[in-house]
Design an enzyme around this catalytic site. Structure first.
Site, PDB file in Angstrom:
ATOM      1  CG  ASN A 168      -2.016   0.947   1.039  1.00 36.06           C
ATOM      2  OD1 ASN A 168      -1.826   1.971   0.492  1.00 36.06           O
ATOM      3  ND2 ASN A 168      -2.934   0.773   2.267  1.00 36.06           N
ATOM      4  NE  ARG A 228      -6.448   0.720  -0.343  1.00 43.15           N
ATOM      5  CZ  ARG A 228      -6.871   1.316   0.715  1.00 43.15           C
ATOM      6  NH1 ARG A 228      -5.823   1.262   1.546  1.00 43.15           N
ATOM      7  NH2 ARG A 228      -8.044   1.823   1.045  1.00 43.15           N
ATOM      8  CG  HIS A 241     -13.043   2.191   2.467  1.00 41.48           C
ATOM      9  ND1 HIS A 241     -14.051   3.074   3.139  1.00 41.48           N
ATOM     10  CD2 HIS A 241     -11.807   2.217   2.809  1.00 41.48           C
ATOM     11  CE1 HIS A 241     -13.123   3.685   3.935  1.00 41.48           C
ATOM     12  NE2 HIS A 241     -11.898   3.192   3.670  1.00 41.48           N
ATOM     13  NE  ARG A 278     -11.042  11.416   4.203  1.00 43.90           N
ATOM     14  CZ  ARG A 278     -10.892  10.104   3.731  1.00 43.90           C
ATOM     15  NH1 ARG A 278     -11.810   9.519   2.716  1.00 43.90           N
ATOM     16  NH2 ARG A 278      -9.742   9.263   4.080  1.00 43.90           N
ATOM     17  CD  GLU A 325      -8.434  -2.041   3.311  1.00 44.50           C
ATOM     18  OE1 GLU A 325      -8.854  -1.353   2.255  1.00 44.50           O
ATOM     19  OE2 GLU A 325      -8.290  -1.746   4.611  1.00 44.50           O
TER      20      GLU A 325
END
Ligand code: ADP
Length: 415
Positions: free
Chosen positions: A20, A101, A190, A251, A392
């Site tokens: 990642n 990723r 996601h 956010r 993940e």
């Protein structure tokens, strides 16, 4: 298909790396597949700075080093050297596949893909949609390709799982040409996590995923909710960017869109400054004024800070509103799942989200909720409520096996 419980012992084991890459960091895990055993994991932070930090963990050992790291290529070179010097691998040949990723797969990638010159060119083209993420993901892919030229690699997209959305879920009510010419639509993110968590849920329940209507809440610094019907994503809260949907650490999630031109005019903000406002100054941080971190906000609320208390209520309410709309869309709900740092750990968040939903047949058992049990629904509840740790990296490594090593696997079995 997701293979969570492949029969052990029949297959050879393969060391697969899951990567990642961020703008100044690189996270990795080395997994033994198909078993999924974690061999080591690590993080290189502050790439590009004289005091970059490398952390490597294997079983109960941990190594840390602060050293200048000029760029991603140097970071990966150091990482590979460390794996050999600490005896985690004996040579680079031990690594049989690398999974990366990648933030944005646009409408081109409905599944993970083997990295080739063609797929790389398409990922590059899609950088227009994800200017902050795709270029750095590509950089990670290219560095590994240079350093391990014979090792197959696979790109795993955050958006791919949501390519099953139908038009009413992904079209925005804007003039049509914004979709037709620029590709402005809901993509969702996601996806790797939502796919892994929903498959794990079905496995734990002993029910095929095809028979379930699930809402999955991935609640971390970034948060998104996903409606999964029969194993397919049918709606999700993040949209054209990972900025929309529920409220997050920094956010805002969804707001009245006209606030933006209003603020731009009033304060003379540029598009970049507006982006910073929405992405970095809002959410839990903006409302509480305390922190972007859920735990810090919980502590401040417990200490009597009213804005921290409000931030936690807002956080839960926006998630509840989203879950409600997904139950309408799916015509019911069989299971609600929590994952991500907040979803996996905060009993308070889960309780706030699930309160007063007896009319839906949804209620949680507070004792099970407090100890983060896998299933936390009350005994007489109809809807299952689960807490499942996302993984993940395992999903990425499974995709490397499925996409890049499938041919050699067939050979190994039949030989
Ligand atoms: P990211 O989206 O960066 O991967 P994570 O999934 O690690 O983030 O989630 C980070 C969030 O999880 C933070 O807001 C943090 O406060 C929260 N979190 C982690 N552990 C706990 C805990 N024990 N209780 C409440 N919140 C927690």
């Amino acid at each position: 298909t997701v293979c969570l419980s492949e029969p052990k012992g029949i297959f050879m084991s393969h060391k697969i790396m899951a990567i990642n890459a961020g703008s100044s960091s690189l996270k990795f895990q080395l997994l033994d597949m198909p078993q999924g055993d974690l061999l080591c994991q690590g993080l290189i932070e502050r790439i590009g700075l004289p005091d970059a930090r490398i952390t490597l963990k294997a079983q109960d050992q941990k190594w840390q080093q602060t050293t200048p790291v000029a760029d991603h290529r140097e970071a990966v070179t150091l990482l590979l050297e460390m794996l050999i010097s600490h005896g985690i691998i004996t040579s680079l040949q031990d690594i049989e596949g690398v999974g990366h990723r990648v933030a944005h797969g646009g409408e081109s990638f409905k599944d993970s893909v083997r990295v080739t010159d063609e797929s790389l060119a398409e990922i590059e083209r899609l950088a227009e949609l994800a200017p902050l993420h795709n270029p750095v993901n590509l950089l990670g892919i290219n560095v590994f390709r240079q350093l391990l030229p014979d090792v197959p690699s696979v790109a795993v997209f955050d958006t791919a799982f949501h390519q099953t959305l139908e038009e009413p879920a992904y079209i925005y009510p804007l003039p049509w040409r914004y979709y037709a010419e620029f590709g402005i639509r809901r993509y969702g993110f996601h996806g790797t996590s939502h796919k892994y968590v929903s498959a794990t849920l079905a496995e734990r329940l002993g029910v095929p995923l095809s028979a379930l209507r699930v809402v999955c809440c991935h609640l971390g610094n970034g948060s998104s909710i996903c409606a999964i019907k029969g194993g397919k994503s049918v709606n999700t809260s993040m949209g054209f960017t990972p900025q929309s949907g529920v409220m997050m650490g920094t956010r805002s999630g969804d707001i009245d869109p006209s606030i933006l031109p209003w603020v731009a005019q009033r304060e003379g903000k540029t598009p970049q400054q507006l982006n910073h406002l929405l992405n970095n100054e809002s959410g839990l941080l903006g409302v509480s004024g305390v922190s972007h971190d859920y735990r810090d906000v919980e502590q401040a609320a417990d200490a009597g800070n009213p804005r921290a208390t409000l931030a936690l209520s807002l956080f839960a309410e926006r998630i509840r509103a989203t879950i409600g709309s997904y139950i309408m869309q799916m015509g019911g709900l069989d299971a609600l799942v929590f994952t991500g740092g907040i979803g996996e750990n905060s009993a308070r968040a889960r309780a706030a989200i699930c309160q007063n939903l007896h009319f839906l047949g949804l209620a949680i058992d507070e004792e099970k909720n407090q100890r983060n049990a896998t299933f936390i629904q009350a005994e007489n509840a109809i809807v299952k409520v689960a807490v499942i740790n996302t993984n993940e990296e395992l999903m990425i490594a499974q995709d490397v096996m499925r996409i890049a090593l499938a041919e050699s696997e067939t050979f190994a079995v039949s030989a």
